[in-house]
Design an enzyme around this catalytic site. Structure first.
Site, PDB file in Angstrom:
ATOM      1  CG  ASP A  16      -1.791  -1.249   1.306  1.00 54.84           C
ATOM      2  OD1 ASP A  16      -2.215  -1.752   0.252  1.00 54.84           O
ATOM      3  OD2 ASP A  16      -2.019  -1.736   2.426  1.00 54.84           O
TER       4      ASP A  16
ATOM      5  CD  GLU B 149      -8.812  -2.688  -2.257  1.00 58.33           C
ATOM      6  OE1 GLU B 149      -9.261  -2.847  -1.117  1.00 58.33           O
ATOM      7  OE2 GLU B 149      -8.066  -3.513  -2.809  1.00 58.33           O
TER       8      GLU B 149
END
Length: 504
Positions: free
Chosen positions: A28, A191
Protein backbone atom coordinates in the site's frame (compact mmCIF):
# COMPACT_ATOMS: atom_id res chain seq x y z
CA UNK A 1 19.89 0.68 21.98
CA UNK A 2 22.04 0.60 18.92
CA UNK A 3 22.50 -0.82 15.56
CA UNK A 4 25.44 -1.63 13.36
CA UNK A 5 24.28 -1.97 9.78
CA UNK A 6 26.27 -3.03 6.76
CA UNK A 7 26.35 -0.43 3.99
CA UNK A 8 24.02 -1.36 1.13
CA UNK A 9 25.71 -2.56 -2.02
CA UNK A 10 24.45 -3.84 -5.35
CA UNK A 11 25.43 -6.99 -7.14
CA UNK A 12 26.68 -6.80 -10.73
CA UNK A 13 23.56 -8.34 -12.22
CA UNK A 14 21.58 -7.25 -15.25
CA UNK A 15 19.29 -4.28 -14.77
CA UNK A 16 15.66 -5.24 -14.33
CA UNK A 17 12.27 -3.59 -13.82
CA UNK A 18 10.87 -6.46 -11.74
CA UNK A 19 12.92 -5.67 -8.64
CA UNK A 20 10.87 -3.88 -5.96
CA UNK A 21 12.15 -0.50 -4.82
CA UNK A 22 11.05 -1.43 -1.28
CA UNK A 23 11.21 -5.25 -0.93
CA UNK A 24 9.51 -7.44 1.61
CA UNK A 25 6.21 -6.89 3.40
CA UNK A 26 5.78 -3.20 2.49
CA UNK A 27 2.34 -2.87 0.88
CA UNK A 28 0.00 0.00 0.00
CA UNK A 29 2.68 2.56 -0.91
CA UNK A 30 1.95 6.27 -0.79
CA UNK A 31 4.45 8.83 -2.07
CA UNK A 32 5.00 12.58 -2.05
CA UNK A 33 7.80 14.90 -3.20
CA UNK A 34 9.20 17.99 -1.50
CA UNK A 35 11.76 19.67 -3.74
CA UNK A 36 14.29 17.00 -4.66
CA UNK A 37 13.27 14.69 -1.81
CA UNK A 38 10.79 11.84 -2.10
CA UNK A 39 9.04 10.27 0.88
CA UNK A 40 7.14 7.00 0.87
CA UNK A 41 4.95 5.34 3.52
CA UNK A 42 3.60 1.78 3.76
CA UNK A 43 0.84 0.08 5.70
CA UNK A 44 1.94 -2.11 8.63
CA UNK A 45 -1.19 -3.89 9.97
CA UNK A 46 -0.61 -5.42 13.44
CA UNK A 47 3.09 -4.54 13.70
CA UNK A 48 4.34 -1.77 15.99
CA UNK A 49 5.81 0.72 15.49
CA UNK A 50 3.56 1.35 12.50
CA UNK A 51 3.79 2.89 9.03
CA UNK A 52 7.42 2.65 7.84
CA UNK A 53 8.66 5.91 6.30
CA UNK A 54 11.28 5.96 3.51
CA UNK A 55 13.36 8.68 1.84
CA UNK A 56 14.94 8.85 -1.63
CA UNK A 57 16.51 11.34 -4.01
CA UNK A 58 16.31 9.20 -7.15
CA UNK A 59 13.16 7.05 -6.70
CA UNK A 60 15.30 3.91 -6.97
CA UNK A 61 17.28 3.73 -3.73
CA UNK A 62 15.36 4.20 -0.49
CA UNK A 63 16.49 4.62 3.11
CA UNK A 64 14.25 3.70 6.03
CA UNK A 65 13.89 6.95 8.02
CA UNK A 66 11.71 5.58 10.80
CA UNK A 67 8.13 4.67 11.60
CA UNK A 68 5.46 7.37 11.72
CA UNK A 69 3.24 5.76 14.38
CA UNK A 70 5.97 5.09 16.94
CA UNK A 71 4.26 5.98 20.25
CA UNK A 72 1.51 4.25 22.24
CA UNK A 73 -0.77 7.29 21.90
CA UNK A 74 -0.60 6.87 18.12
CA UNK A 75 -0.74 3.08 17.80
CA UNK A 76 -0.93 0.74 20.77
CA UNK A 77 1.30 -2.29 20.33
CA UNK A 78 -0.43 -5.59 20.92
CA UNK A 79 -4.02 -4.43 20.55
CA UNK A 80 -4.37 -5.56 16.93
CA UNK A 81 -4.81 -9.17 15.92
CA UNK A 82 -3.43 -10.52 12.62
CA UNK A 83 -4.86 -8.65 9.64
CA UNK A 84 -6.04 -5.86 11.94
CA UNK A 85 -4.19 -2.71 12.85
CA UNK A 86 -3.04 -0.02 10.42
CA UNK A 87 -4.34 -0.24 6.88
CA UNK A 88 -3.34 1.76 3.80
CA UNK A 89 -2.03 5.30 4.45
CA UNK A 90 -1.81 8.40 2.30
CA UNK A 91 1.24 10.64 2.76
CA UNK A 92 1.08 14.24 1.54
CA UNK A 93 2.90 17.57 1.96
CA UNK A 94 0.80 20.75 2.06
CA UNK A 95 1.59 24.30 3.17
CA UNK A 96 4.94 23.33 4.68
CA UNK A 97 3.62 20.37 6.67
CA UNK A 98 3.54 16.60 6.18
CA UNK A 99 0.18 14.89 6.66
CA UNK A 100 -0.58 11.20 7.00
CA UNK A 101 -4.07 9.76 7.03
CA UNK A 102 -4.80 6.07 7.56
CA UNK A 103 -7.22 3.66 9.23
CA UNK A 104 -6.50 1.73 12.41
CA UNK A 105 -9.22 -0.89 12.11
CA UNK A 106 -8.48 -2.10 15.65
CA UNK A 107 -8.54 1.33 17.32
CA UNK A 108 -11.90 0.80 19.01
CA UNK A 109 -13.30 4.08 17.65
CA UNK A 110 -14.66 4.96 14.20
CA UNK A 111 -13.10 7.32 11.74
CA UNK A 112 -9.86 7.98 9.93
CA UNK A 113 -6.62 8.59 11.86
CA UNK A 114 -4.64 11.74 10.98
CA UNK A 115 -1.17 12.81 12.16
CA UNK A 116 1.14 15.55 10.92
CA UNK A 117 4.71 16.82 11.29
CA UNK A 118 6.88 19.69 10.13
CA UNK A 119 9.83 17.33 9.71
CA UNK A 120 9.25 13.80 8.32
CA UNK A 121 11.69 12.39 10.87
CA UNK A 122 9.25 13.54 13.56
CA UNK A 123 7.91 14.07 16.00
CA UNK A 124 4.50 13.38 14.52
CA UNK A 125 1.47 14.68 16.37
CA UNK A 126 -0.93 12.72 18.50
CA UNK A 127 -3.69 11.38 16.25
CA UNK A 128 -7.03 12.95 15.62
CA UNK A 129 -9.92 10.92 14.26
CA UNK A 130 -12.19 12.16 11.49
CA UNK A 131 -15.44 10.56 12.59
CA UNK A 132 -18.29 9.93 10.19
CA UNK A 133 -16.05 8.56 7.44
CA UNK A 134 -16.63 4.82 7.72
CA UNK A 135 -14.26 2.77 5.65
CA UNK A 136 -10.59 2.32 4.77
CA UNK A 137 -7.90 3.62 2.39
CA UNK A 138 -8.39 7.37 2.99
CA UNK A 139 -6.76 9.97 0.73
CA UNK A 140 -6.03 13.68 1.27
CA UNK A 141 -6.23 16.32 -1.48
CA UNK A 142 -6.50 20.10 -1.43
CA UNK A 143 -8.16 22.46 -3.90
CA UNK A 144 -6.53 25.74 -4.86
CA UNK A 145 -8.61 27.60 -2.27
CA UNK A 146 -7.37 25.30 0.51
CA UNK A 147 -10.46 23.09 0.71
CA UNK A 148 -9.43 19.64 1.89
CA UNK A 149 -11.09 16.48 0.58
CA UNK A 150 -10.93 13.00 2.06
CA UNK A 151 -11.69 10.33 -0.51
CA UNK A 152 -11.99 6.78 0.83
CA UNK A 153 -13.30 3.26 0.36
CA UNK A 154 -16.66 3.36 2.09
CA UNK A 155 -18.48 0.80 4.17
CA UNK A 156 -20.82 3.46 5.61
CA UNK A 157 -24.45 4.42 4.98
CA UNK A 158 -23.58 6.05 1.63
CA UNK A 159 -22.99 2.51 0.37
CA UNK A 160 -19.94 0.52 -0.75
CA UNK A 161 -17.45 1.96 -3.19
CA UNK A 162 -15.44 5.17 -3.35
CA UNK A 163 -16.82 8.09 -1.32
CA UNK A 164 -15.70 11.61 -0.48
CA UNK A 165 -16.28 14.46 1.95
CA UNK A 166 -14.80 17.87 2.70
CA UNK A 167 -13.03 18.11 6.05
CA UNK A 168 -11.43 20.70 8.32
CA UNK A 169 -8.07 19.25 9.37
CA UNK A 170 -7.35 22.04 11.85
CA UNK A 171 -10.58 21.37 13.74
CA UNK A 172 -10.64 17.64 13.02
CA UNK A 173 -14.19 17.75 11.72
CA UNK A 174 -16.07 16.42 8.72
CA UNK A 175 -17.97 19.23 6.99
CA UNK A 176 -20.57 17.27 5.04
CA UNK A 177 -22.25 13.93 4.55
CA UNK A 178 -20.02 11.71 2.39
CA UNK A 179 -21.07 11.30 -1.23
CA UNK A 180 -20.34 8.44 -3.58
CA UNK A 181 -17.91 8.99 -6.45
CA UNK A 182 -16.91 6.83 -9.39
CA UNK A 183 -16.24 3.29 -8.21
CA UNK A 184 -14.46 1.66 -11.08
CA UNK A 185 -15.26 -0.41 -14.13
CA UNK A 186 -17.38 -3.00 -12.36
CA UNK A 187 -14.64 -5.23 -10.98
CA UNK A 188 -14.73 -6.42 -7.38
CA UNK A 189 -13.64 -4.34 -4.39
CA UNK A 190 -13.03 -0.80 -5.65
CA UNK A 191 -10.61 0.69 -3.12
CA UNK A 192 -7.37 2.64 -2.62
CA UNK A 193 -8.47 6.00 -4.08
CA UNK A 194 -6.00 8.83 -4.67
CA UNK A 195 -7.01 12.22 -6.07
CA UNK A 196 -4.79 14.62 -8.06
CA UNK A 197 -5.12 17.88 -9.96
CA UNK A 198 -3.33 18.05 -13.34
CA UNK A 199 -4.15 20.81 -15.77
CA UNK A 200 -7.88 21.26 -16.18
CA UNK A 201 -8.84 17.88 -14.70
CA UNK A 202 -9.00 16.12 -11.38
CA UNK A 203 -7.83 12.50 -11.70
CA UNK A 204 -9.09 9.70 -9.46
CA UNK A 205 -6.87 6.60 -9.30
CA UNK A 206 -8.32 3.49 -7.67
CA UNK A 207 -7.57 -0.21 -7.29
CA UNK A 208 -10.15 -2.84 -8.16
CA UNK A 209 -10.43 -6.55 -8.79
CA UNK A 210 -9.36 -7.56 -5.27
CA UNK A 211 -5.81 -7.54 -3.91
CA UNK A 212 -5.10 -11.04 -5.25
CA UNK A 213 -4.31 -12.04 -8.86
CA UNK A 214 -7.10 -9.84 -10.26
CA UNK A 215 -5.69 -6.65 -8.75
CA UNK A 216 -5.57 -3.71 -11.15
CA UNK A 217 -5.38 0.08 -11.39
CA UNK A 218 -8.09 2.16 -13.04
CA UNK A 219 -8.48 5.91 -13.50
CA UNK A 220 -11.25 8.44 -14.05
CA UNK A 221 -11.31 12.23 -14.37
CA UNK A 222 -13.62 15.13 -13.69
CA UNK A 223 -13.73 18.92 -13.92
CA UNK A 224 -13.94 19.28 -10.14
CA UNK A 225 -13.10 17.16 -7.08
CA UNK A 226 -16.74 16.23 -6.44
CA UNK A 227 -17.17 14.81 -9.94
CA UNK A 228 -18.95 13.47 -11.92
CA UNK A 229 -16.09 11.21 -13.04
CA UNK A 230 -15.65 9.49 -16.38
CA UNK A 231 -13.42 6.44 -16.70
CA UNK A 232 -10.43 6.15 -19.03
CA UNK A 233 -11.14 4.32 -22.29
CA UNK A 234 -8.12 2.04 -21.71
CA UNK A 235 -8.94 0.92 -18.15
CA UNK A 236 -7.38 -0.82 -16.36
CA UNK A 237 -4.19 1.17 -16.87
CA UNK A 238 -2.13 -1.41 -14.95
CA UNK A 239 -2.78 -5.11 -14.36
CA UNK A 240 -0.82 -8.35 -14.71
CA UNK A 241 -3.80 -10.63 -14.24
CA UNK A 242 -3.90 -13.78 -16.40
CA UNK A 243 -0.29 -13.26 -17.53
CA UNK A 244 3.02 -14.97 -16.80
CA UNK A 245 4.63 -11.75 -15.60
CA UNK A 246 6.87 -12.45 -12.57
CA UNK A 247 5.18 -9.66 -10.61
CA UNK A 248 1.48 -10.26 -9.89
CA UNK A 249 -1.36 -8.69 -7.85
CA UNK A 250 -0.35 -5.25 -9.15
CA UNK A 251 -2.46 -2.41 -7.79
CA UNK A 252 -2.93 0.22 -5.11
CA UNK A 253 -1.06 2.88 -7.08
CA UNK A 254 -0.05 6.42 -6.12
CA UNK A 255 1.24 9.01 -8.61
CA UNK A 256 3.91 11.65 -8.05
CA UNK A 257 5.02 14.57 -10.21
CA UNK A 258 8.80 14.80 -10.48
CA UNK A 259 10.81 18.01 -10.32
CA UNK A 260 11.32 18.00 -14.11
CA UNK A 261 7.58 17.78 -14.77
CA UNK A 262 7.54 14.07 -15.59
CA UNK A 263 5.38 11.67 -13.57
CA UNK A 264 5.95 8.33 -11.85
CA UNK A 265 3.82 5.79 -10.03
CA UNK A 266 4.45 3.46 -7.09
CA UNK A 267 2.28 0.39 -6.67
CA UNK A 268 2.21 -2.91 -4.82
CA UNK A 269 2.87 -6.32 -6.27
CA UNK A 270 3.95 -9.82 -5.25
CA UNK A 271 6.53 -12.25 -6.60
CA UNK A 272 4.84 -15.69 -6.60
CA UNK A 273 6.82 -18.86 -7.19
CA UNK A 274 6.35 -22.61 -7.24
CA UNK A 275 3.72 -24.91 -8.69
CA UNK A 276 0.12 -23.87 -9.40
CA UNK A 277 -1.42 -21.72 -8.00
CA UNK A 278 2.02 -20.30 -7.13
CA UNK A 279 2.78 -18.86 -3.72
CA UNK A 280 4.11 -15.57 -2.44
CA UNK A 281 5.78 -15.45 0.96
CA UNK A 282 7.38 -12.03 1.49
CA UNK A 283 4.11 -10.16 1.29
CA UNK A 284 3.09 -7.35 -1.02
CA UNK A 285 6.08 -5.23 -2.03
CA UNK A 286 6.51 -1.73 -3.50
CA UNK A 287 7.34 -1.30 -7.20
CA UNK A 288 7.97 1.72 -9.43
CA UNK A 289 7.04 2.66 -13.00
CA UNK A 290 6.94 5.75 -15.20
CA UNK A 291 3.84 7.62 -16.33
CA UNK A 292 3.26 9.16 -19.77
CA UNK A 293 0.24 11.38 -20.40
CA UNK A 294 -1.47 10.48 -23.67
CA UNK A 295 -4.63 12.31 -24.75
CA UNK A 296 -5.05 13.51 -21.20
CA UNK A 297 -4.82 10.06 -19.59
CA UNK A 298 -1.99 8.39 -17.63
CA UNK A 299 -0.24 5.50 -19.38
CA UNK A 300 2.05 3.27 -17.30
CA UNK A 301 5.60 2.67 -18.60
CA UNK A 302 6.87 -0.34 -16.63
CA UNK A 303 10.25 -0.34 -18.35
CA UNK A 304 11.31 3.20 -17.52
CA UNK A 305 13.08 2.49 -14.27
CA UNK A 306 15.64 -0.30 -14.31
CA UNK A 307 17.82 -1.16 -11.35
CA UNK A 308 20.25 -3.90 -10.29
CA UNK A 309 19.28 -6.34 -7.58
CA UNK A 310 20.42 -4.68 -4.33
CA UNK A 311 22.22 -6.49 -1.53
CA UNK A 312 19.87 -6.21 1.44
CA UNK A 313 22.21 -7.99 3.87
CA UNK A 314 22.85 -6.47 7.29
CA UNK A 315 24.51 -7.24 10.60
CA UNK A 316 23.08 -5.83 13.82
CA UNK A 317 25.12 -5.91 17.02
CA UNK A 318 22.64 -3.60 18.81
CA UNK A 319 25.39 -1.20 19.82
CA UNK A 320 23.75 2.12 18.89
CA UNK A 321 21.54 4.31 21.05
CA UNK A 322 18.27 3.12 19.53
CA UNK A 323 16.95 0.09 17.73
CA UNK A 324 17.11 0.32 13.96
CA UNK A 325 13.64 1.16 12.57
CA UNK A 326 13.51 -2.20 10.79
CA UNK A 327 12.54 -3.87 14.07
CA UNK A 328 8.87 -4.25 14.99
CA UNK A 329 6.64 -6.49 17.07
CA UNK A 330 3.14 -7.88 16.53
CA UNK A 331 2.34 -8.30 20.20
CA UNK A 332 4.20 -5.85 22.44
CA UNK A 333 6.01 -2.54 22.48
CA UNK A 334 9.70 -2.95 21.72
CA UNK A 335 10.69 -1.29 24.99
CA UNK A 336 8.69 -3.96 26.84
CA UNK A 337 10.66 -6.86 25.39
CA UNK A 338 14.13 -5.49 24.46
CA UNK A 339 16.67 -3.83 26.74
CA UNK A 340 20.14 -2.63 25.73
CA UNK A 341 23.11 -4.32 27.40
CA UNK A 342 26.21 -2.34 28.41
CA UNK A 343 28.79 -2.70 25.67
CA UNK A 344 26.29 -3.87 23.07
CA UNK A 345 23.71 -6.55 22.50
CA UNK A 346 20.15 -6.92 23.73
CA UNK A 347 18.44 -8.61 26.61
CA UNK A 348 15.06 -10.02 25.63
CA UNK A 349 12.18 -10.75 27.97
CA UNK A 350 8.52 -11.61 27.61
CA UNK A 351 6.05 -8.78 27.21
CA UNK A 352 2.84 -8.05 29.06
CA UNK A 353 -0.67 -7.47 27.80
CA UNK A 354 -3.27 -9.51 25.93
CA UNK A 355 -0.86 -10.75 23.24
CA UNK A 356 2.28 -11.27 25.32
CA UNK A 357 2.89 -14.64 23.67
CA UNK A 358 3.40 -12.77 20.40
CA UNK A 359 5.86 -10.21 21.77
CA UNK A 360 8.54 -10.98 19.20
CA UNK A 361 11.40 -8.79 17.99
CA UNK A 362 11.03 -9.15 14.23
CA UNK A 363 12.18 -7.75 10.89
CA UNK A 364 10.70 -8.30 7.45
CA UNK A 365 12.27 -10.84 5.09
CA UNK A 366 13.35 -9.07 1.91
CA UNK A 367 14.56 -11.60 -0.65
CA UNK A 368 13.57 -14.81 -2.44
CA UNK A 369 16.50 -16.60 -0.75
CA UNK A 370 18.09 -15.55 2.54
CA UNK A 371 19.71 -16.65 5.80
CA UNK A 372 19.00 -15.22 9.27
CA UNK A 373 21.05 -16.25 12.28
CA UNK A 374 21.35 -15.04 15.85
CA UNK A 375 23.98 -15.56 18.56
CA UNK A 376 22.14 -16.13 21.82
CA UNK A 377 23.10 -16.49 25.45
CA UNK A 378 20.64 -18.67 27.33
CA UNK A 379 22.13 -18.90 30.82
CA UNK A 380 19.19 -16.92 32.28
CA UNK A 381 16.37 -18.47 30.31
CA UNK A 382 15.31 -20.03 27.03
CA UNK A 383 14.57 -18.49 23.66
CA UNK A 384 13.76 -19.06 20.02
CA UNK A 385 14.44 -17.79 16.53
CA UNK A 386 11.21 -17.73 14.58
CA UNK A 387 9.89 -17.23 11.05
CA UNK A 388 6.31 -15.96 11.15
CA UNK A 389 3.42 -15.17 8.86
CA UNK A 390 0.67 -14.94 11.48
CA UNK A 391 -0.37 -16.41 14.83
CA UNK A 392 -1.06 -19.85 13.36
CA UNK A 393 1.51 -20.06 10.56
CA UNK A 394 5.07 -19.98 11.88
CA UNK A 395 8.11 -22.04 12.72
CA UNK A 396 10.96 -21.59 15.17
CA UNK A 397 14.23 -23.00 16.44
CA UNK A 398 14.06 -23.35 20.24
CA UNK A 399 16.93 -23.42 22.68
CA UNK A 400 15.19 -24.77 25.75
CA UNK A 401 15.76 -27.30 28.55
CA UNK A 402 19.23 -28.27 27.38
CA UNK A 403 18.35 -29.02 23.80
CA UNK A 404 17.69 -27.32 20.46
CA UNK A 405 14.62 -28.32 18.47
CA UNK A 406 12.46 -27.16 15.55
CA UNK A 407 8.75 -26.50 16.01
CA UNK A 408 6.32 -25.82 13.15
CA UNK A 409 2.76 -24.48 13.45
CA UNK A 410 0.39 -24.73 10.47
CA UNK A 411 -3.17 -23.81 11.36
CA UNK A 412 -4.32 -25.97 14.30
CA UNK A 413 -1.37 -28.35 13.97
CA UNK A 414 1.81 -27.76 15.97
CA UNK A 415 4.63 -30.30 16.09
CA UNK A 416 8.32 -30.78 16.69
CA UNK A 417 9.89 -31.79 13.38
CA UNK A 418 13.14 -33.48 12.48
CA UNK A 419 15.99 -34.06 14.87
CA UNK A 420 17.16 -32.34 18.04
CA UNK A 421 20.60 -31.32 19.27
CA UNK A 422 22.01 -31.24 22.79
CA UNK A 423 22.85 -27.81 24.10
CA UNK A 424 26.13 -28.26 25.96
CA UNK A 425 26.77 -24.68 27.09
CA UNK A 426 25.04 -21.36 27.59
CA UNK A 427 25.53 -19.97 24.08
CA UNK A 428 24.17 -21.07 20.72
CA UNK A 429 23.69 -19.81 17.18
CA UNK A 430 20.20 -20.37 15.78
CA UNK A 431 19.53 -20.17 12.06
CA UNK A 432 16.65 -20.06 9.58
CA UNK A 433 17.02 -20.08 5.80
CA UNK A 434 14.81 -19.76 2.73
CA UNK A 435 16.34 -21.94 0.01
CA UNK A 436 15.42 -23.33 -3.39
CA UNK A 437 12.31 -25.55 -3.44
CA UNK A 438 12.44 -29.33 -3.62
CA UNK A 439 8.70 -30.15 -3.59
CA UNK A 440 6.99 -27.56 -5.80
CA UNK A 441 6.63 -24.84 -3.22
CA UNK A 442 7.99 -21.29 -3.46
CA UNK A 443 11.03 -22.28 -1.40
CA UNK A 444 12.23 -24.64 1.30
CA UNK A 445 12.52 -23.43 4.88
CA UNK A 446 15.58 -24.88 6.62
CA UNK A 447 16.02 -24.63 10.38
CA UNK A 448 19.35 -25.38 12.05
CA UNK A 449 21.64 -24.54 14.95
CA UNK A 450 25.37 -24.27 15.56
CA UNK A 451 26.45 -25.84 18.87
CA UNK A 452 30.14 -25.92 19.86
CA UNK A 453 31.10 -24.97 16.31
CA UNK A 454 29.13 -27.80 14.70
CA UNK A 455 26.03 -27.21 12.58
CA UNK A 456 22.95 -29.38 13.17
CA UNK A 457 20.21 -29.37 10.56
CA UNK A 458 16.97 -29.84 12.47
CA UNK A 459 14.37 -29.85 9.70
CA UNK A 460 13.58 -28.68 6.17
CA UNK A 461 10.03 -28.26 4.86
CA UNK A 462 7.97 -26.81 2.01
CA UNK A 463 7.67 -23.02 2.33
CA UNK A 464 4.16 -22.93 0.86
CA UNK A 465 2.84 -23.59 4.37
CA UNK A 466 4.14 -20.14 5.32
CA UNK A 467 2.65 -18.38 2.29
CA UNK A 468 -0.26 -15.98 1.92
CA UNK A 469 -2.02 -18.40 -0.43
CA UNK A 470 -2.19 -20.91 2.44
CA UNK A 471 -2.58 -18.62 5.45
CA UNK A 472 -4.59 -15.79 3.88
CA UNK A 473 -4.36 -12.20 5.04
CA UNK A 474 -2.39 -9.16 3.95
CA UNK A 475 1.05 -9.44 5.53
CA UNK A 476 4.29 -11.27 4.74
CA UNK A 477 6.99 -13.21 6.48
CA UNK A 478 8.99 -11.71 9.32
CA UNK A 479 11.95 -13.29 11.08
CA UNK A 480 13.14 -12.59 14.60
CA UNK A 481 13.53 -13.66 18.20
CA UNK A 482 11.51 -14.26 21.33
CA UNK A 483 11.97 -15.34 24.92
CA UNK A 484 10.30 -18.55 26.06
CA UNK A 485 11.22 -18.20 29.72
CA UNK A 486 13.36 -15.86 31.79
CA UNK A 487 15.63 -13.60 29.76
CA UNK A 488 17.81 -14.21 26.73
CA UNK A 489 20.89 -12.24 25.66
CA UNK A 490 21.32 -11.44 21.96
CA UNK A 491 24.92 -10.70 20.96
CA UNK A 492 24.37 -10.24 17.22
CA UNK A 493 22.02 -11.08 14.35
CA UNK A 494 22.93 -11.46 10.69
CA UNK A 495 20.60 -11.30 7.70
CA UNK A 496 22.21 -12.44 4.43
CA UNK A 497 20.63 -12.19 1.01
CA UNK A 498 21.54 -15.37 -0.87
CA UNK A 499 22.18 -15.65 -4.61
CA UNK A 500 19.06 -15.73 -6.73
CA UNK A 501 19.88 -19.19 -8.08
CA UNK A 502 19.33 -20.57 -4.58
CA UNK A 503 15.70 -19.45 -4.78
CA UNK A 504 14.71 -21.30 -7.94
Amino acid sequence: MTTTTAQPTVTPTALTSVVPIVPGFHPDPSICRVGDDYYLANSSFEYAPGVPLWHSRDLLTWTLVGNILDRPDQFLAGHASPYGGVYAPTLRHHDGRFWLITTDVSAGRPGQLVVSAEDPSGPWTAPMFLEGLQGIDPDLAWDADGTCYVTFCSNGPEGPGIAQARVDLEAGTVLETPRRLWSGTGLAHPEAPHLYRRGEYWYLIIAEGGTERGHSVSVARADRPEGPYAGAPANPVLSHRSTTHPVQNTGHADLVENADGSWSVVYLGVRPRGATPMFHVNGRETFLAGIDWVDGWPVVDEGRYLRPVPDTSYTDAFDADELHPRWASPGAGLSEIAEARPGGGLRLRRGDGPRADFGFLTARTLDPAWRFEADLGVSRGSGALLLRLDDTHWCEVRADAGQVSAVVRIGPLEATLGTTATLTGSSVTLRAEALGPTTGGPDDVRLSAVVDGKEHELTRFDGRYLSTEVAGGFTGRVVGLRTLDGTVDVAEVRYTALPTDQAV
